[in-house]
Design a protein around this motif. Sequence first.
Motif, short mmCIF file in Angstrom:
data_model
loop_
_atom_site.label_atom_id
_atom_site.label_comp_id
_atom_site.label_asym_id
_atom_site.label_seq_id
_atom_site.Cartn_x
_atom_site.Cartn_y
_atom_site.Cartn_z
N LEU A 104 37.41 33.46 40.67
CA LEU A 104 38.46 32.82 39.87
C LEU A 104 38.43 33.31 38.43
N GLY A 105 37.25 33.52 37.90
CA GLY A 105 37.14 34.01 36.53
C GLY A 105 37.79 35.37 36.36
N ILE A 106 37.62 36.23 37.34
CA ILE A 106 38.23 37.56 37.29
C ILE A 106 39.75 37.44 37.32
N LEU A 107 40.26 36.62 38.24
CA LEU A 107 41.72 36.42 38.30
C LEU A 107 42.23 35.86 36.98
N TRP A 108 41.50 34.90 36.42
CA TRP A 108 41.91 34.26 35.17
C TRP A 108 41.96 35.28 34.04
N ALA B 197 46.22 44.24 32.59
CA ALA B 197 45.19 45.14 33.13
C ALA B 197 44.08 45.36 32.11
N CYS B 198 42.88 45.58 32.62
CA CYS B 198 41.77 45.96 31.76
C CYS B 198 40.77 46.79 32.55
N THR B 199 39.98 47.54 31.82
CA THR B 199 38.99 48.40 32.43
C THR B 199 37.83 47.57 32.98
N PHE B 200 37.01 48.21 33.78
CA PHE B 200 35.84 47.55 34.36
C PHE B 200 34.96 46.98 33.24
N LEU C 141 30.50 42.12 39.78
CA LEU C 141 31.88 42.45 39.44
C LEU C 141 32.45 43.46 40.43
N ASN C 142 31.69 44.48 40.76
CA ASN C 142 32.15 45.49 41.71
C ASN C 142 32.44 44.86 43.07
N ASP D 78 35.70 46.29 30.07
CA ASP D 78 36.38 45.22 29.35
C ASP D 78 36.35 43.92 30.17
N LEU D 79 36.60 44.05 31.46
CA LEU D 79 36.56 42.88 32.33
C LEU D 79 35.15 42.30 32.38
N GLN D 80 34.16 43.16 32.40
CA GLN D 80 32.77 42.69 32.39
C GLN D 80 32.49 41.91 31.11
N ASP D 81 32.95 42.40 29.98
CA ASP D 81 32.76 41.69 28.70
C ASP D 81 33.51 40.37 28.68
N ARG D 82 34.73 40.36 29.20
CA ARG D 82 35.53 39.13 29.23
C ARG D 82 34.90 38.07 30.12
#
Length: 118
Positions: free
Chosen positions: A38-42, A48-51, A66-67, A53-57
């Motif tokens: 859910l956090g990833i979807l949120w 869009a963001c890079t891997f 994450l992968n 950036d998404l990891q930092d968010r």
Amino acid sequence: MATDSDARIPRPGQPVRGSRTGQPIMVLLDLLGRRWALGILWQLHDGACTFRDLQDRCDSISPSVLNTRLKELRAAHLVERTPEGYALTLEGCALFDLIEPLGAWAKDWVNTLSIKPP
């Protein structure tokens, strides 16, 4: 050809957490109930963001988790890889539109508890 990781992706008609028959709602809840799903979807609802950036968010989620989640969400057609990075698909956006009101409800709900929101 199916891989071992494909076997872990919940599918309708197959047993999932809470349902031996794999009812669609239970399949979705199994997928969304996985750590960080859910956090990833949120985080992707803003675009869009890079891997990285998404990891930092996601408060520095481990790269392996994450992968794995991205693979599962991509297999479920909720997330896609674009030239800009990872993004919600049309189905992912539609799901987010349904989930977003739960965030507002949760803020109201937490006020009824003796717990302060973070």
